[in-house]
Design a protein around this motif. Structure first.
Motif, PDB file in Angstrom:
ATOM      1  N   GLY A 150       0.784  -1.217   0.000  1.00 49.89           N
ATOM      2  CA  GLY A 150       0.000   0.000   0.000  1.00 49.89           C
ATOM      3  C   GLY A 150       0.815   1.265   0.000  1.00 49.89           C
ATOM      4  O   GLY A 150       0.264   2.354   0.200  1.00 49.89           O
ATOM      5  N   THR A 151       2.132   1.174  -0.214  1.00 48.57           N
ATOM      6  CA  THR A 151       3.000   2.354  -0.293  1.00 48.57           C
ATOM      7  C   THR A 151       3.716   2.353  -1.630  1.00 48.57           C
ATOM      8  O   THR A 151       4.306   1.344  -2.024  1.00 48.57           O
ATOM      9  CB  THR A 151       4.036   2.362   0.849  1.00 48.57           C
ATOM     10  N   TYR A 152       3.656   3.487  -2.333  1.00 53.29           N
ATOM     11  CA  TYR A 152       4.231   3.584  -3.668  1.00 53.29           C
ATOM     12  C   TYR A 152       4.986   4.903  -3.814  1.00 53.29           C
ATOM     13  O   TYR A 152       4.493   5.950  -3.388  1.00 53.29           O
ATOM     14  CB  TYR A 152       3.129   3.540  -4.742  1.00 53.29           C
ATOM     15  N   VAL A 153       6.160   4.831  -4.415  1.00 61.50           N
ATOM     16  CA  VAL A 153       6.863   6.042  -4.825  1.00 61.50           C
ATOM     17  C   VAL A 153       6.501   6.281  -6.288  1.00 61.50           C
ATOM     18  O   VAL A 153       6.784   5.445  -7.147  1.00 61.50           O
ATOM     19  CB  VAL A 153       8.388   5.906  -4.643  1.00 61.50           C
ATOM     20  N   ILE A 154       5.844   7.399  -6.551  1.00 62.74           N
ATOM     21  CA  ILE A 154       5.222   7.660  -7.852  1.00 62.74           C
ATOM     22  C   ILE A 154       6.011   8.737  -8.591  1.00 62.74           C
ATOM     23  O   ILE A 154       6.289   9.808  -8.034  1.00 62.74           O
ATOM     24  CB  ILE A 154       3.763   8.121  -7.673  1.00 62.74           C
ATOM     25  N   GLN A 155       6.317   8.453  -9.860  1.00 59.20           N
ATOM     26  CA  GLN A 155       7.139   9.376 -10.647  1.00 59.20           C
ATOM     27  C   GLN A 155       6.338  10.320 -11.533  1.00 59.20           C
ATOM     28  O   GLN A 155       6.860  11.329 -12.004  1.00 59.20           O
ATOM     29  CB  GLN A 155       8.114   8.570 -11.530  1.00 59.20           C
ATOM     30  N   ASP A 156       5.069   9.998 -11.803  1.00 57.22           N
ATOM     31  CA  ASP A 156       4.298  10.846 -12.719  1.00 57.22           C
ATOM     32  C   ASP A 156       2.805  10.680 -12.431  1.00 57.22           C
ATOM     33  O   ASP A 156       2.373   9.722 -11.781  1.00 57.22           O
ATOM     34  CB  ASP A 156       4.605  10.500 -14.180  1.00 57.22           C
ATOM     35  N   LEU A 157       2.027  11.628 -12.935  1.00 56.11           N
ATOM     36  CA  LEU A 157       0.593  11.668 -12.654  1.00 56.11           C
ATOM     37  C   LEU A 157      -0.135  10.462 -13.239  1.00 56.11           C
ATOM     38  O   LEU A 157      -1.047   9.917 -12.613  1.00 56.11           O
ATOM     39  CB  LEU A 157      -0.002  12.966 -13.210  1.00 56.11           C
ATOM     40  N   ALA A 158       0.272  10.019 -14.417  1.00 57.98           N
ATOM     41  CA  ALA A 158      -0.419   8.893 -15.057  1.00 57.98           C
ATOM     42  C   ALA A 158      -0.325   7.639 -14.188  1.00 57.98           C
ATOM     43  O   ALA A 158      -1.314   6.908 -14.025  1.00 57.98           O
ATOM     44  CB  ALA A 158       0.179   8.628 -16.440  1.00 57.98           C
ATOM     45  N   THR A 159       0.846   7.387 -13.617  1.00 58.02           N
ATOM     46  CA  THR A 159       1.024   6.209 -12.754  1.00 58.02           C
ATOM     47  C   THR A 159       0.178   6.337 -11.494  1.00 58.02           C
ATOM     48  O   THR A 159      -0.458   5.373 -11.052  1.00 58.02           O
ATOM     49  CB  THR A 159       2.509   6.043 -12.375  1.00 58.02           C
ATOM     50  N   LEU A 160       0.157   7.532 -10.924  1.00 54.86           N
ATOM     51  CA  LEU A 160      -0.647   7.751  -9.716  1.00 54.86           C
ATOM     52  C   LEU A 160      -2.118   7.479  -9.993  1.00 54.86           C
ATOM     53  O   LEU A 160      -2.784   6.756  -9.237  1.00 54.86           O
ATOM     54  CB  LEU A 160      -0.437   9.182  -9.222  1.00 54.86           C
ATOM     55  N   ASN A 165      -7.125   4.506  -9.481  1.00 56.05           N
ATOM     56  CA  ASN A 165      -8.339   4.046 -10.178  1.00 56.05           C
ATOM     57  C   ASN A 165      -8.526   2.535 -10.094  1.00 56.05           C
ATOM     58  O   ASN A 165      -9.648   2.038 -10.211  1.00 56.05           O
ATOM     59  CB  ASN A 165      -8.309   4.488 -11.646  1.00 56.05           C
ATOM     60  N   GLN A 166      -7.420   1.801  -9.903  1.00 52.33           N
ATOM     61  CA  GLN A 166      -7.513   0.343  -9.804  1.00 52.33           C
ATOM     62  C   GLN A 166      -7.777  -0.123  -8.377  1.00 52.33           C
ATOM     63  O   GLN A 166      -7.946  -1.314  -8.132  1.00 52.33           O
ATOM     64  CB  GLN A 166      -6.219  -0.299 -10.325  1.00 52.33           C
ATOM     65  N   SER A 167      -7.773   0.803  -7.440  1.00 55.21           N
ATOM     66  CA  SER A 167      -7.889   0.436  -6.034  1.00 55.21           C
ATOM     67  C   SER A 167      -9.199   0.934  -5.448  1.00 55.21           C
ATOM     68  O   SER A 167      -9.761   1.937  -5.898  1.00 55.21           O
ATOM     69  CB  SER A 167      -6.718   1.023  -5.247  1.00 55.21           C
TER      70      SER A 167
END
Length: 377
Positions: A150-160, A165-167
């Motif tokens: 449940g923890t993510y390091v996100i590099q761009d808006l599309a990935t976020l 949206n999948q969760s």
């Protein structure tokens, strides 16, 4: 003889077994699986999910005090039991601000404690807040995140947006801290309000899972004093009883920021089993049972703890690697007896006591341990 109920039956509860014997405390476990580690050390077990408050009512009838191995509980349901006189330590009001990570952040900020910039992600299309923080950002599930889940390091808006949206969960977004070190402190508070803290340690994470702990951390006396003060402020505000783990960041300019709070015994304190005058597990039982706390000073120059994480799906007991690890001088191997290995699962840990700690010796030792463990034999 005190009878202590523990909600949760994993290795954190299992490691209370020896301390319970020493203190003359009986442990009764609430856990869903008969092969969970703590079942083997329990006087009695209530087999039920940890968030099953009906089962906790049964547990309460068998013990004097209930404490927690993990925080994935239904506080609203448990509060009905507390109102009926069931003794929870820590009390539920001490857990309430911490279980949702956004609420936890707000609580810490309101106490004046230093935290990263953050906001609750309620509308993913609200890009201005995200752009204000700037990428990369850290995305965290507000509930039930554990060992990197449940923890993510996100590099761009599309990935976020894709992850959100999948969760089906609610998320917290916070600024990414380019830390120089991750630190942690274990702190205990007694029923009388006495607080004792363990040495500040350095933790090393990979994929948001703790891989190694080095005690004590190489930090300044002022930084250590600041971290101890943070622990005192937090535990006194919560009026907590028991052990709490506090994770922190050290930034490049020497600033301390609080990362997360665990209202229970914590992986960063496992070194205390072998390196301190009292382990975090004994100290926790002392606190919740109303016994005097013990000064948890190191009885060695330092220690390195390395988690033994699963690197494959198997039912092996890894006897060969365990034997080799046990031959390392001044080592103490703790094997949790789990029946199944999965990638990233904590199967055990090894602590090595150091005579003359220095960075080169620590790095060599870690390399030795991990080259033995991850042989894939």
């Amino acid at each position: 003889m005190k009878r202590v109920g523990i909600i949760g039956g994993g290795q954190l509860a299992w490691m209370m077994g020896d301390a319970a014997k020493k203190l003359g405390v009986e442990l009764i476990i609430q856990t869903p699986h008969k092969d969970d580690p703590a079942v083997s050390i329990a006087q009695e077990t209530v087999f039920a999910a940890v968030d099953d408050a009906v089962a906790t009512g049964i547990l309460a009838q068998k013990c004097d005090i209930i404490t927690f191995e993990n925080e994935f509980v239904d506080l609203d349901a448990l509060s009905l039991l507390e109102n009926q006189g069931v003794c929870f330590r820590p009390r539920l009001a001490a857990l309430a601000p911490l279980l949702d990570k956004y609420h936890q952040r707000c609580y810490l900020q309101n106490l004046g404690l230093p935290v990263p910039k953050f906001f609750a992600l309620e509308q993913p299309e609200d890009r201005s807040k995200i752009e204000y923080l700037g990428f990369p950002v850290v995305l965290k599930a507000r509930r039930h995140g554990y060992d990197g889940q449940g923890t993510y390091v996100i590099q761009d808006l599309a990935t976020l947006l894709k992850i959100v949206n999948q969760s089906q969960t609610a998320f917290l977004v916070e600024e990414f801290i380019p830390f120089t070190k991750e630190l942690a402190i274990i702190a205990a508070r007694s029923v009388n309000g006495e607080i004792l803290t363990y040495p500040v340690v350095e933790t090393q994470q990979e994929q948001q899972v703790c891989r190694r702990v080095i005690a004590p951390a190489e930090i300044t006396a002022e930084q250590e004093a600041e971290i101890r003060a943070i622990a005192h402020t937090l535990l006194n505000s919560l009026q907590a009883v028991g052990i709490f783990g506090i994770e922190l960041f050290l930034t490049g300019n020497g600033k301390i920021l609080v990362n997360e709070i665990a209202p229970r015994t914590h992986n960063s304190g496992h070194f205390s089993l072998d390196a301190c005058e009292v382990s975090q597990f004994e100290q926790h039982l002392r606190a919740v049972c109303g016994l005097p706390l013990v000064n948890p000073i190191l009885h060695c120059s330092g220690a390195v703890m390395v988690n033994l994480l699963g690197y494959q799906n198997s039912h092996s007991d890894y006897q060969n690697q365990r034997q080799q690890l046990g031959e390392i001088p001044h080592s103490h191997l703790h094997w949790y007896g789990k029946s199944e290995s999965r990638i990233g699962r904590k199967l055990g840990h090894i602590t090595v006591l150091l005579e003359q700690p220095n960075q080169d010796a620590v790095n060599t030792l870690i390399q030795t341990i991990e080259s033995i463990w991850y042989t894939h034999s």
